[in-house]
Design a protein around this motif. Structure first.
Motif, PDB file in Angstrom:
ATOM      1  N   PHE A 234     -37.878  29.552  -8.501  1.00  0.00           N
ATOM      2  CA  PHE A 234     -37.527  31.104  -7.571  1.00  0.00           C
ATOM      3  C   PHE A 234     -37.173  31.527  -9.222  1.00  0.00           C
ATOM      4  O   PHE A 234     -36.456  32.221  -9.652  1.00  0.00           O
ATOM      5  N   ALA A 235     -38.880  31.697  -9.242  1.00  0.00           N
ATOM      6  CA  ALA A 235     -38.518  32.178 -10.779  1.00  0.00           C
ATOM      7  C   ALA A 235     -38.897  33.898 -10.591  1.00  0.00           C
ATOM      8  O   ALA A 235     -38.411  34.948 -10.864  1.00  0.00           O
ATOM      9  N   SER A 236     -38.950  34.296  -9.205  1.00  0.00           N
ATOM     10  CA  SER A 236     -38.674  35.854  -9.265  1.00  0.00           C
ATOM     11  C   SER A 236     -38.289  36.021  -7.336  1.00  0.00           C
ATOM     12  O   SER A 236     -38.317  34.720  -6.647  1.00  0.00           O
ATOM     13  N   ILE A 237     -37.910  37.333  -6.285  1.00  0.00           N
ATOM     14  CA  ILE A 237     -37.691  37.354  -5.351  1.00  0.00           C
ATOM     15  C   ILE A 237     -39.764  36.967  -4.494  1.00  0.00           C
ATOM     16  O   ILE A 237     -38.924  36.819  -3.639  1.00  0.00           O
ATOM     17  N   ASN A 238     -40.362  36.763  -5.280  1.00  0.00           N
ATOM     18  CA  ASN A 238     -41.552  36.523  -4.379  1.00  0.00           C
ATOM     19  C   ASN A 238     -41.876  35.166  -4.614  1.00  0.00           C
ATOM     20  O   ASN A 238     -43.088  34.741  -4.049  1.00  0.00           O
ATOM     21  N   HIS A 239     -41.488  33.891  -5.263  1.00  0.00           N
ATOM     22  CA  HIS A 239     -42.041  33.121  -5.872  1.00  0.00           C
ATOM     23  C   HIS A 239     -41.489  32.031  -4.325  1.00  0.00           C
ATOM     24  O   HIS A 239     -40.607  32.189  -3.763  1.00  0.00           O
TER      25      HIS A 239
ATOM     26  N   GLY B 202     -39.661  29.194  -3.207  1.00  0.00           N
ATOM     27  CA  GLY B 202     -38.487  29.039  -3.431  1.00  0.00           C
ATOM     28  C   GLY B 202     -37.833  30.338  -2.080  1.00  0.00           C
ATOM     29  O   GLY B 202     -37.076  29.829  -1.792  1.00  0.00           O
ATOM     30  N   VAL B 203     -37.709  30.982  -3.360  1.00  0.00           N
ATOM     31  CA  VAL B 203     -36.952  32.232  -1.826  1.00  0.00           C
ATOM     32  C   VAL B 203     -37.635  32.657  -1.299  1.00  0.00           C
ATOM     33  O   VAL B 203     -37.382  32.775   0.296  1.00  0.00           O
TER      34      VAL B 203
ATOM     35  N   SER C  68     -35.076  38.661  10.613  1.00  0.00           N
ATOM     36  CA  SER C  68     -36.909  39.490  11.234  1.00  0.00           C
ATOM     37  C   SER C  68     -36.063  40.636  10.948  1.00  0.00           C
ATOM     38  O   SER C  68     -37.366  41.605  10.345  1.00  0.00           O
ATOM     39  N   ASN C  69     -34.619  41.549  10.367  1.00  0.00           N
ATOM     40  CA  ASN C  69     -34.908  42.488   9.437  1.00  0.00           C
ATOM     41  C   ASN C  69     -35.451  42.443   7.999  1.00  0.00           C
ATOM     42  O   ASN C  69     -35.044  42.029   7.332  1.00  0.00           O
ATOM     43  N   GLU C  70     -36.164  43.612   7.917  1.00  0.00           N
ATOM     44  CA  GLU C  70     -37.015  43.223   6.449  1.00  0.00           C
ATOM     45  C   GLU C  70     -35.629  43.800   5.547  1.00  0.00           C
ATOM     46  O   GLU C  70     -35.975  43.338   4.290  1.00  0.00           O
ATOM     47  N   GLU C  71     -35.021  44.613   6.007  1.00  0.00           N
ATOM     48  CA  GLU C  71     -34.091  44.934   4.616  1.00  0.00           C
ATOM     49  C   GLU C  71     -33.143  44.080   4.396  1.00  0.00           C
ATOM     50  O   GLU C  71     -32.688  43.551   3.327  1.00  0.00           O
TER      51      GLU C  71
ATOM     52  N   GLN D  26     -32.605  41.279   0.939  1.00  0.00           N
ATOM     53  CA  GLN D  26     -31.315  41.340  -0.042  1.00  0.00           C
ATOM     54  C   GLN D  26     -30.825  39.944   0.030  1.00  0.00           C
ATOM     55  O   GLN D  26     -30.396  39.947  -1.425  1.00  0.00           O
ATOM     56  N   ILE D  27     -31.228  38.814   1.348  1.00  0.00           N
ATOM     57  CA  ILE D  27     -30.655  37.503   0.910  1.00  0.00           C
ATOM     58  C   ILE D  27     -31.878  37.152  -0.008  1.00  0.00           C
ATOM     59  O   ILE D  27     -31.807  36.354  -0.425  1.00  0.00           O
ATOM     60  N   ARG D  28     -33.193  37.822  -0.169  1.00  0.00           N
ATOM     61  CA  ARG D  28     -34.377  36.794  -1.260  1.00  0.00           C
ATOM     62  C   ARG D  28     -33.490  37.814  -2.612  1.00  0.00           C
ATOM     63  O   ARG D  28     -33.492  36.547  -3.340  1.00  0.00           O
ATOM     64  N   ARG D  29     -32.493  38.376  -3.027  1.00  0.00           N
ATOM     65  CA  ARG D  29     -31.928  39.008  -4.052  1.00  0.00           C
ATOM     66  C   ARG D  29     -31.176  37.817  -4.318  1.00  0.00           C
ATOM     67  O   ARG D  29     -30.588  37.180  -5.062  1.00  0.00           O
ATOM     68  N   ASP D  30     -30.540  37.543  -3.273  1.00  0.00           N
ATOM     69  CA  ASP D  30     -29.371  36.852  -3.628  1.00  0.00           C
ATOM     70  C   ASP D  30     -29.973  35.621  -3.646  1.00  0.00           C
ATOM     71  O   ASP D  30     -28.804  35.024  -4.138  1.00  0.00           O
TER      72      ASP D  30
END
Length: 71
Positions: A30-35, A37-38, A48-51, A55-59
């Protein structure tokens, strides 16, 4: 359950090697929003909604990192 309360469950064992290892593994996944775990968490939720996905990735990123820091 609030993150601090969840972290308190680990209070008596936070110095055990298994907990230290778990924190290290979670921190890596979970080191970044692109790792992994996230991304896995978002894929599990099938967003399905990119926005909404961003937001969920950041959360997810913020909550897991907060939990790791509380422990």
């Amino acid at each position: 359950m609030e993150l601090k309360k969840l972290a308190e469950e680990f209070a008596l064992i936070r110095d055990k090697q298994i907990i230290l290892d778990m924190k290290q593994k979670l921190a890596g996944k979970f080191a970044s929003i692109n790792h992994a775990g996230v991304v896995d968490a978002v894929n599990f939720l099938d967003i399905s909604n990119e926005e909404d996905e961003m937001q969920i990735r950041r959360d997810v990123f913020e909550k897991i990192n907060a939990l790791i820091n509380f422990i």
